[in-house]
Design a protein around this motif. Sequence first.
Motif, PDB file in Angstrom:
ATOM      1  N   SER A  68      -6.430  70.735  -2.157  1.00 29.99           N
ATOM      2  CA  SER A  68      -5.925  69.603  -1.385  1.00 29.99           C
ATOM      3  C   SER A  68      -4.500  69.949  -0.971  1.00 29.99           C
ATOM      4  O   SER A  68      -3.681  70.327  -1.811  1.00 29.99           O
ATOM      5  CB  SER A  68      -5.958  68.304  -2.198  1.00 29.99           C
ATOM      6  N   THR A  69      -4.246  69.844   0.321  1.00 32.30           N
ATOM      7  CA  THR A  69      -2.949  70.222   0.872  1.00 32.30           C
ATOM      8  C   THR A  69      -2.261  69.006   1.455  1.00 32.30           C
ATOM      9  O   THR A  69      -2.791  68.383   2.386  1.00 32.30           O
ATOM     10  CB  THR A  69      -3.118  71.303   1.962  1.00 32.30           C
ATOM     11  N   LEU A  70      -1.127  68.658   0.897  1.00 34.23           N
ATOM     12  CA  LEU A  70      -0.272  67.626   1.464  1.00 34.23           C
ATOM     13  C   LEU A  70       0.729  68.393   2.308  1.00 34.23           C
ATOM     14  O   LEU A  70       1.675  68.991   1.776  1.00 34.23           O
ATOM     15  CB  LEU A  70       0.417  66.813   0.370  1.00 34.23           C
ATOM     16  N   LEU A  71       0.491  68.422   3.609  1.00 32.56           N
ATOM     17  CA  LEU A  71       1.191  69.346   4.485  1.00 32.56           C
ATOM     18  C   LEU A  71       2.703  69.246   4.339  1.00 32.56           C
ATOM     19  O   LEU A  71       3.278  68.170   4.452  1.00 32.56           O
ATOM     20  CB  LEU A  71       0.798  69.096   5.939  1.00 32.56           C
ATOM     21  N   GLY A  72       3.313  70.402   4.074  1.00 36.83           N
ATOM     22  CA  GLY A  72       4.755  70.462   3.945  1.00 36.83           C
ATOM     23  C   GLY A  72       5.294  69.892   2.654  1.00 36.83           C
ATOM     24  O   GLY A  72       6.512  69.826   2.464  1.00 36.83           O
ATOM     25  N   VAL A  73       4.391  69.479   1.739  1.00 35.71           N
ATOM     26  CA  VAL A  73       4.830  68.836   0.506  1.00 35.71           C
ATOM     27  C   VAL A  73       4.356  69.601  -0.717  1.00 35.71           C
ATOM     28  O   VAL A  73       5.165  70.058  -1.533  1.00 35.71           O
ATOM     29  CB  VAL A  73       4.328  67.376   0.442  1.00 35.71           C
ATOM     30  N   ALA A  74       3.046  69.741  -0.870  1.00 31.86           N
ATOM     31  CA  ALA A  74       2.505  70.371  -2.079  1.00 31.86           C
ATOM     32  C   ALA A  74       1.036  70.685  -1.881  1.00 31.86           C
ATOM     33  O   ALA A  74       0.394  70.184  -0.950  1.00 31.86           O
ATOM     34  CB  ALA A  74       2.678  69.443  -3.287  1.00 31.86           C
ATOM     35  N   GLU A  75       0.509  71.535  -2.763  1.00 30.74           N
ATOM     36  CA  GLU A  75      -0.912  71.864  -2.767  1.00 30.74           C
ATOM     37  C   GLU A  75      -1.435  71.776  -4.191  1.00 30.74           C
ATOM     38  O   GLU A  75      -0.760  72.181  -5.134  1.00 30.74           O
ATOM     39  CB  GLU A  75      -1.158  73.276  -2.214  1.00 30.74           C
ATOM     40  N   LEU A  76      -2.644  71.234  -4.327  1.00 34.86           N
ATOM     41  CA  LEU A  76      -3.295  71.131  -5.630  1.00 34.86           C
ATOM     42  C   LEU A  76      -4.628  71.848  -5.524  1.00 34.86           C
ATOM     43  O   LEU A  76      -5.378  71.644  -4.554  1.00 34.86           O
ATOM     44  CB  LEU A  76      -3.521  69.663  -5.991  1.00 34.86           C
TER      45      LEU A  76
END
Length: 387
Positions: A246-254
């Motif tokens: 899951s990619t929160l664009l420009g924030v973090a990836e899980l």
Amino acid sequence: MNSEQLAALRTPEGVKALATAAELAGGDPLAAAAALRGSGVPADLAAAALTQAELRRRAVGKFGADADRMFFTRAGLEQATRSAVASRRAARLRAAGARTLADLGCGIGADAIAAARAGIEVYAVEADPGTAMVAAANAEVLGLAGITVVTGDATAADLSGVDAVFCDPARRREGRRVFDPAAYSPPWDFVAALPERVPRTVLKLAPGIDHGLVPPGAEAEWVSVRGEVVEAAFWCGPLAEVPRRSTLLGVAELTGSGEAKAPVGAVGPYLYDPDGAVVRAHLVAEFAAAVGGHLADPEIAYVYADTPAPTPYARCLKIEEVLPFSLKRLRALLRARGVGRLEILKRGSALEPERLRRDLRLAGPAAASLVLTRVAGAPTALVCEPV
């Protein structure tokens, strides 16, 4: 958009009409049309310029400053990838060794543009002649010589000269969304077989795509932008790095397996509302482990914990009241707390938030967040405040 309209918009007279239309965009369309025609712009050119100016105004959120130079169709803008998402994908393709890319179903060229800017040579195929024409014009106005756009059937494209494939099948027909993958264009059986022909394949799909359709060994990624889940992407062959992301664009990836199960327990003092990309990627268990949390119902993706912890993957709420759902009891509780402003969140509840809001007859200076959910299968209301 047809060839005559596009050609007219690219003449000196058309460029001037577009500049005037841009100043009028967002206002009264009838007044804008009258103003353009009154300045001597022919009616057909005025209509085309006003349409493009309005589409460019809407496109800024996806394309930034490029929107002022690009051309759009309504359907093409709707399905086009945001430039930030496309740029990230192109960088990942380039880092994985892609040098020549077939973009099958290129639309107005958003992903082709990003790939070319990343140094990848792009062979773009689009079935609709008008849309293909717009994609070619966009490559030209943005100064990207590394893009070749052809009108044709993606299923007949020659892939022998490329080392990577990107496919974004059309998911609209006659203005309506298509939810059955077999009805995509190109159809799912062709799309799903692409990794067998070119191992480096990326498939862009709707966020609601069934996990059962993930090709064997592929990475399934869900991307959100400022809390909105915008797409799913299947990374195939050597492009796959993890099972789920899951990619929160420009924030973090899980990342994770997508198969883990979170523990289930009682409602805790704090509730986390995970980002939609985390939920869509089936990574709620991984998120729960990161904050030391658990579920209160195995089917509901709200995570409960004893303490709050900073995290980019979810909103955190402090639970003030827990009660079995009852309109009468909830109304009395909110009235006693003086709540006049209420945010309503829900998962696992069939209640319609706006109808409930009317039925609650809110009044007072206080604000609160109401979470409608299930706990151990029972309808439950949680009155909370944001952390």
